[in-house]
Design an enzyme around this catalytic site. Structure first.
Site, PDB file in Angstrom:
ATOM      1  N   ASN A   1      85.648  37.095  48.260  1.00  0.00           N
ATOM      2  CA  ASN A   1      85.486  36.843  46.833  1.00  0.00           C
ATOM      3  C   ASN A   1      86.086  37.932  45.933  1.00  0.00           C
ATOM      4  O   ASN A   1      87.061  37.692  45.211  1.00  0.00           O
ATOM      5  CB  ASN A   1      83.986  36.660  46.579  1.00  0.00           C
ATOM      6  CG  ASN A   1      83.625  36.232  45.190  1.00  0.00           C
ATOM      7  OD1 ASN A   1      84.218  36.701  44.236  1.00  0.00           O
ATOM      8  ND2 ASN A   1      82.645  35.361  45.060  1.00  0.00           N
TER       9      ASN A   1
ATOM     10  N   TYR B   1      86.756  36.051  65.016  1.00  0.00           N
ATOM     11  CA  TYR B   1      86.016  36.709  63.935  1.00  0.00           C
ATOM     12  C   TYR B   1      84.513  36.514  64.110  1.00  0.00           C
ATOM     13  O   TYR B   1      84.050  35.435  64.465  1.00  0.00           O
ATOM     14  CB  TYR B   1      86.442  36.170  62.562  1.00  0.00           C
ATOM     15  CG  TYR B   1      85.757  36.923  61.448  1.00  0.00           C
ATOM     16  CD1 TYR B   1      86.269  38.134  60.998  1.00  0.00           C
ATOM     17  CD2 TYR B   1      84.571  36.454  60.896  1.00  0.00           C
ATOM     18  CE1 TYR B   1      85.627  38.854  60.004  1.00  0.00           C
ATOM     19  CE2 TYR B   1      83.913  37.169  59.902  1.00  0.00           C
ATOM     20  CZ  TYR B   1      84.445  38.372  59.468  1.00  0.00           C
ATOM     21  OH  TYR B   1      83.790  39.075  58.489  1.00  0.00           O
TER      22      TYR B   1
ATOM     23  N   GLY C   1      78.718  44.031  48.225  1.00  0.00           N
ATOM     24  CA  GLY C   1      80.067  44.546  48.473  1.00  0.00           C
ATOM     25  C   GLY C   1      80.044  45.959  49.027  1.00  0.00           C
ATOM     26  O   GLY C   1      81.078  46.501  49.395  1.00  0.00           O
TER      27      GLY C   1
ATOM     28  N   ASP D   1      78.369  47.358  51.877  1.00  0.00           N
ATOM     29  CA  ASP D   1      77.584  46.891  53.014  1.00  0.00           C
ATOM     30  C   ASP D   1      76.514  47.854  53.530  1.00  0.00           C
ATOM     31  O   ASP D   1      75.348  47.500  53.623  1.00  0.00           O
ATOM     32  CB  ASP D   1      78.520  46.534  54.180  1.00  0.00           C
ATOM     33  CG  ASP D   1      79.585  45.515  53.774  1.00  0.00           C
ATOM     34  OD1 ASP D   1      79.755  45.268  52.568  1.00  0.00           O
ATOM     35  OD2 ASP D   1      80.246  44.971  54.673  1.00  0.00           O
TER      36      ASP D   1
ATOM     37  N   TRP E   1      80.533  52.844  53.390  1.00  0.00           N
ATOM     38  CA  TRP E   1      79.926  53.010  52.067  1.00  0.00           C
ATOM     39  C   TRP E   1      78.911  54.149  52.019  1.00  0.00           C
ATOM     40  O   TRP E   1      78.050  54.189  51.155  1.00  0.00           O
ATOM     41  CB  TRP E   1      79.283  51.691  51.613  1.00  0.00           C
ATOM     42  CG  TRP E   1      80.325  50.638  51.344  1.00  0.00           C
ATOM     43  CD1 TRP E   1      80.712  49.629  52.185  1.00  0.00           C
ATOM     44  CD2 TRP E   1      81.131  50.483  50.159  1.00  0.00           C
ATOM     45  NE1 TRP E   1      81.707  48.866  51.601  1.00  0.00           N
ATOM     46  CE2 TRP E   1      81.978  49.369  50.362  1.00  0.00           C
ATOM     47  CE3 TRP E   1      81.225  51.188  48.951  1.00  0.00           C
ATOM     48  CZ2 TRP E   1      82.900  48.923  49.407  1.00  0.00           C
ATOM     49  CZ3 TRP E   1      82.140  50.759  48.004  1.00  0.00           C
ATOM     50  CH2 TRP E   1      82.963  49.642  48.231  1.00  0.00           C
TER      51      TRP E   1
ATOM     52  N   GLU F   1      92.076  50.917  53.471  1.00  0.00           N
ATOM     53  CA  GLU F   1      90.888  50.276  52.896  1.00  0.00           C
ATOM     54  C   GLU F   1      90.043  51.278  52.104  1.00  0.00           C
ATOM     55  O   GLU F   1      89.572  50.994  51.019  1.00  0.00           O
ATOM     56  CB  GLU F   1      90.067  49.677  54.048  1.00  0.00           C
ATOM     57  CG  GLU F   1      88.854  48.878  53.625  1.00  0.00           C
ATOM     58  CD  GLU F   1      88.130  48.283  54.834  1.00  0.00           C
ATOM     59  OE1 GLU F   1      88.517  48.570  55.985  1.00  0.00           O
ATOM     60  OE2 GLU F   1      87.170  47.511  54.611  1.00  0.00           O
TER      61      GLU F   1
HETATM   62  C1  GLC Z   1      83.760  44.848  53.620  1.00  0.00           C
HETATM   63  C2  GLC Z   1      83.424  45.466  52.254  1.00  0.00           C
HETATM   64  C3  GLC Z   1      83.415  44.385  51.203  1.00  0.00           C
HETATM   65  C4  GLC Z   1      84.745  43.659  51.210  1.00  0.00           C
HETATM   66  C5  GLC Z   1      85.109  43.151  52.608  1.00  0.00           C
HETATM   67  C6  GLC Z   1      86.523  42.638  52.711  1.00  0.00           C
HETATM   68  O1  GLC Z   1      82.771  43.984  54.039  1.00  0.00           O
HETATM   69  O2  GLC Z   1      82.218  46.147  52.285  1.00  0.00           O
HETATM   70  O3  GLC Z   1      83.156  44.933  49.924  1.00  0.00           O
HETATM   71  O4  GLC Z   1      84.727  42.610  50.320  1.00  0.00           O
HETATM   72  O5  GLC Z   1      84.989  44.186  53.554  1.00  0.00           O
HETATM   73  O6  GLC Z   1      87.430  43.618  52.296  1.00  0.00           O
END
Ligand code: GLC
Length: 435
Positions: A52, A99, A175, A177, A358, A401
């Site tokens: 998203n 996945y 977002g 995690d 995170w 990332e």
């Molecule tokens: C991880 C991140 C998340 C992100 C996803 C895809 O799960 O924590 O924020 O949207 O990866 O990049």
């Protein structure tokens, strides 16, 4: 291959102009390379679907060189909106058996299949920025997307808002995690019954950069809870073992409501409902303030307790237009403590873990939003410092990332869409005026 300039003939920022052009091109190549036709994956391998908020950052990035493609990205995301208004955090456009956890774990049968939770609602804000860069081209797209954005925001207000704060029902919804924000609340989630499973993330990326197995068991237990109640929001509200109000989400959503209202006004819509949400959220922002620790904080809705974690989400207060400069001393301290701010967790926190996801690393797209807020609040010099340091980190280390905030060491997946996107829209020395 990600080329970087660490060992090049001259180092960033000394040969900035020439390198900027090369890095801009590399960023565009990463974005088009991750384009799967209508949607963009965050990176190949590790994340093979549409996420998203990644997708919205992708749209923003595309808008610097292919605005038509930017609108397609947003439209593809909203095409998977649920009937109740929720926009899922993952859209499983194709089958990727390797996945995990895939569509069968989420148990939501749709075509394409989706996950059962949402993600930070940056869409209204980024759509506004894309639209404002070319109103004539964007008008029809905006007209079609506006009711969908409104329905999503209504869903947030109906199912994720408590005391004016935005609640997450799964750490993945935030977002962020494995943020320390969730530690105390996750202790209430029993992960012992999830059975055997094989994680896939750790076959792409070293385990020291990812959540632990124990955390992962609990993440899965929460997915099973949602699946078993068929993602019934009433049941989730009443009896989910995990419900935490997240300042990152609250601030992103408040900002998005302001932008949605502006878009609605542009279209001549009645925006009084949104004005009511903004008032409630502005009041709710105060409930995130932890007076003992002196910063914005997450709140466990089940116990009423603060999490006691100063994380990057708190620094979105300027972006949300709340709180004055109460967070400035903490930001200034942290900007001195690490070379590549903003770390996802305060380096002074004993749980700080520089390379772990995170719980320490710097994330470029978070910086882009924090800096935008700072600049709008009149802190242009800090915003520019943040931009320069982010640019230097990406230029030296590649479009990863996330990054170790102390050393800049790249971490997680490479050739990453949102890092390329925020390079083009914000971090690149040539970005100004592009969007
Ligand atoms: C991880 C991140 C998340 C992100 C996803 C895809 O799960 O924590 O924020 O949207 O990866 O990049």
């Amino acid at each position: 291959m990600t080329r970087n300039f660490r060992n090049g003939p001259g180092n960033w920022p000394e040969r900035q102009d020439e390198m900027t052009e090369q890095l801009d091109q590399q960023a565009r190549d990463i974005m088009t390379g991750n384009d799967r036709g209508g949607y963009t994956v965050p990176t190949s391998g590790l994340y093979p679907y549409q996420w998203n908020w990644d997708s919205m950052f992708a749209a923003w990035g595309f808008s610097t060189f292919d605005r038509a493609r930017a609108w397609v990205e947003a439209e593809t995301l909203f095409a998977s909106q649920w009937e109740n208004g929720m926009v899922p955090h993952i859209i499983f456009h194709r089958e990727v058996p390797e996945y995990f956890p895939g569509p069968e774990v989420w148990g939501r049968e749709r075509s394409p299949a989706t996950s059962g939770i949402s993600q930070p609602p940056v869409a209204a804000t980024l759509i506004r920025w894309i639209y404002e860069a070319d109103r004539a081209e964007g008008a029809a797209h905006l007209r079609a997307l506006y009711p969908k954005l409104l329905a999503w925001h209504r869903w947030f207000m109906a199912h994720r808002c408590e005391r004016g704060m935005i609640v997450v029902t799964h750490p993945w919804e935030s977002g962020r995690d494995n943020a320390a924000d969730w530690d105390a609340a996750m202790a209430n989630v029993d992960g012992s019954g999830v059975g055997e499973y094989t994680r896939r993330d750790t076959s792409h990326v070293d385990g020291s950069m990812r959540p632990t197995k124990e955390q992962y068991d609990r993440y899965l237990a929460l997915v099973h809870f949602g699946r078993d109640c068929h993602w019934d929001e009433e049941v989730i509200r009443q009896s989910s073992p995990f419900r935490v109000a997240d300042p990152g989400m609250s601030f992103i959503f408040l900002r998005a409501c302001r932008d949605l209202a502006a878009l609605g006004a542009e279209l001549g819509e009645d925006t009084s409902e949104i004005a009511g949400w903004i008032a409630a959220l502005e009041e709710g922002a105060a409930s995130h303030w932890n007076p003992e620790r002196g910063h914005y904080d997450s709140v466990d809705i089940r116990t009423g307790r603060f999490s006691g974690a100063l994380s990057s989400g708190a620094f979105l207060c300027w972006y949300a237009g709340v709180g004055g400069d109460a967070m400035l001393p903490a930001l200034e301290r942290i900007m001195q403590a690490v070379r590549y701010p903003v770390p996802s967790l305060d380096p002074a926190d004993p749980r700080f873990d520089a390379p772990r996801y995170w719980r320490g690393p710097m994330w470029g797209m978070f910086n882009a939003l924090i800096a935008r807020g700072l600049a709008e609040a009149g802190h242009g010099a800090i915003a520019e410092d943040l931009r320069r340091r982010t640019a230097e980190c990406i230029a030296r280390n590649g479009f990863y990332e996330y990054f170790n905030p102390v050393t800049g060491a790249p971490a997680g997946g490479g050739l990453f869409t949102w890092t390329a996107a925020i390079w083009l829209t914000w971090a690149s020395p040539a970005a100004e005026g592009r969007v």
